[in-house]
Scaffold this active site. Structure first.
Site, mmCIF file in Angstrom:
data_model
loop_
_atom_site.group_PDB
_atom_site.id
_atom_site.type_symbol
_atom_site.label_atom_id
_atom_site.label_comp_id
_atom_site.label_asym_id
_atom_site.label_seq_id
_atom_site.Cartn_x
_atom_site.Cartn_y
_atom_site.Cartn_z
ATOM 1 N N ASP A 73 -67.225 11.474 -70.416
ATOM 2 C CA ASP A 73 -67.613 10.075 -70.238
ATOM 3 C C ASP A 73 -66.618 9.394 -69.309
ATOM 4 O OD1 ASP A 73 -65.353 9.483 -71.954
ATOM 5 O OD2 ASP A 73 -66.668 9.932 -73.644
ATOM 6 N N ASP A 91 -64.592 5.695 -68.309
ATOM 7 C CA ASP A 91 -64.158 4.339 -68.636
ATOM 8 C C ASP A 91 -63.729 3.656 -67.350
ATOM 9 O OD1 ASP A 91 -64.565 4.910 -71.304
ATOM 10 O OD2 ASP A 91 -62.478 5.443 -71.669
ATOM 11 N N ASP A 96 -51.248 5.023 -73.480
ATOM 12 C CA ASP A 96 -50.439 5.880 -74.341
ATOM 13 C C ASP A 96 -49.632 6.933 -73.577
ATOM 14 O OD1 ASP A 96 -52.695 7.330 -73.646
ATOM 15 O OD2 ASP A 96 -53.514 7.422 -75.672
#
Length: 448
Positions: A76, A78, A154
């Site tokens: 996917d 983003d 992160d």
């Protein structure tokens, strides 16, 4: 006023020290990063193009860029932008704003959904982000610049921004170099970052196993000490992360890594016991191996089947205990199923759409041992027969049931009418289930 200004400055410096120093991006051109543009979906390209034409910045970001650099087709995409959720929603007619913890926009293109986030900023004051007692961020909608957003991410491998129009990668934290050296490194202080979001510990294990990245020593150091923080994460969020881990194509490596980091305790509390039993561990590892093989060969895998295997031996144990207490076989099984799922939900909530199928798979298992009369024919027409049959084969392969039983059903399913008739066992050879005598109703009951 001066005092408040100084406090604001020092807070900002403290946030930068905690998460990492703001840095200018290294611009990596197409000739150097060699991303295959054909691996990017039209939905992702149109989302970036639409935002850029509206005057906003827009980049493909995070795991998709990491996978593109590794020449892996992303599952996917983003997109990150300087547009607010409301502005994104105005640009795209088919979109919706979601989330409380982090407000995002889902932009819909046919069957594909692109998740669009606004650049996150540093917290300038204590009220900017809502945290709980352990430091986990439970609500955070502070927006900022792309530089601040990169610090809030992160791992360095996930802090990469790709502009599909210019075909350039912006790298603020040497993420490209870390990917090439097969290193997974946290941005900022690992202890603080894990406290902000304990799920990052699971993500570190998953990415390490999936991509063959070695967790940097400083990044790995606090994980075992902070493992208990996962108990404070909402069960639904834990389920989503564990689903990604088990369906990564590297579930066996992930389970081994979870156990090595002492992270498996509490996630699947019933699995802890299973993995300590030779028969249970063999059954689970066979299931994970089959799942990995399907995913790596491009086939789909049913989460219901996977979680049915992970929790089966606890269902089996509870089933046996219920029968010892005098319950009939089938009611005892249904009681066991509910007990196990309810207990599991306390730590990691499995979605109802999966638990319903799990129960169907479990409920079919006693029926496979009934090989007389019309019952085998009825079982063949069950909507979940194939899943139940595959589950039976795993039980046979692990040594829980005789292999002959699985072989019988394999042959029966493919046999013609005459051969099936010959294969059916006579009723006298089928072990009959024990039935408790029904209580007779009093003569006066119902005589109104």
């Amino acid at each position: 006023m001066i005092k408040q200004f100084l406090q604001k400055i020092f807070r900002k410096r403290s946030q930068v020290a905690t998460h990492g120093k703001l840095a200018a991006a290294k611009v990596i051109t197409a000739s150097k990063h060699k991303i295959n543009h054909k691996l990017i979906t039209q939905a992702a390209l149109k989302t970036c193009d639409g935002l850029q034409k509206a005057g906003f910045q827009a980049y493909i970001v995070g795991g998709a860029v990491r996978d593109l650099l590794l020449d892996h087709p992303p599952k996917d995409f983003d997109v990150a932008t300087d547009a607010t959720p409301e502005q994104v929603h105005k640009v795209f007619r088919r979109s919706r704003i979601i989330g409380r913890r982090f407000r995002l926009v889902h932009v819909l293109w046919g069957s594909e959904t692109i998740e669009v986030s606004t650049f996150r900023g540093h917290h300038q004051s204590e009220g900017d982000a809502e945290t709980n007692d352990s430091g986990r961020i439970i609500r955070d909608n502070v927006f900022g610049s792309i530089e601040e957003d990169s610090v809030r991410r992160d791992f360095t491998a996930n802090a990469l921004y790709y502009d599909p129009k210019r075909q350039e990668v912006l790298d603020f934290h040497d993420g490209v170099a870390d990917i090439r050296s097969k290193t997974l490194r946290m941005i900022g202080d690992p202890t603080t970052r894990y406290q902000e979001d304990p799920v990052r510990m699971l993500r570190a294990v998953r990415l390490s196993a999936k991509l063959g990245l070695k967790i940097e020593a400083k990044t790995q150091g606090p994980i075992r000490k902070l493992a208990d923080l996962l108990e404070d994460v909402p069960p639904s969020r834990l389920f989503d992360e564990m689903l990604k881990l088990f369906l990564s194509g590297h579930a066996i490596e992930s389970i081994s890594a979870l156990r090595a980091q002492h992270l498996h305790h509490g996630l699947l509390p019933l699995l802890d016991v299973v993995l300590e039993q030779p028969l249970g561990e063999k059954f689970v590892m066979l299931a994970l191996k089959n799942t990995d093989e399907r995913i790596l060969s491009g086939k789909s895998s049913n989460p219901s089947f996977l979680f049915a295997t992970l929790l089966w031996h606890e269902v089996l144990l509870a089933w046996q205990e219920n029968q010892k207490r005098g319950e009939h076989m089938i009611p005892a099984l249904h009681m066991a199923m509910n007990e196990v799922i309810d207990k599991q939900a306390e730590k990691m909530a499995i979605h109802n759409r999966y638990t319903a199928t799990m129960k169907e798979i479990w409920a079919m298992q006693p029926r496979f041992e009934q090989r007389a009369g019309k019952r085998p024919y009825a079982l063949l027409t069950h909507p979940r027969y194939r899943a139940g049959y595959d589950f039976l084969l795993l039980r046979c392969a692990s040594g829980e049931l005789p292999q002959a039983l699985g072989d019988w059903w394999t042959r029966f399913a493919d046999a013609g009418t005459d051969e099936r008739t010959q294969m059916l066992l006579p009723d006298s050879e089928v072990k009959k289930r024990r039935r408790r005598p029904r209580k007779k109703k009093p003569a006066t009951e119902g005589a109104a």
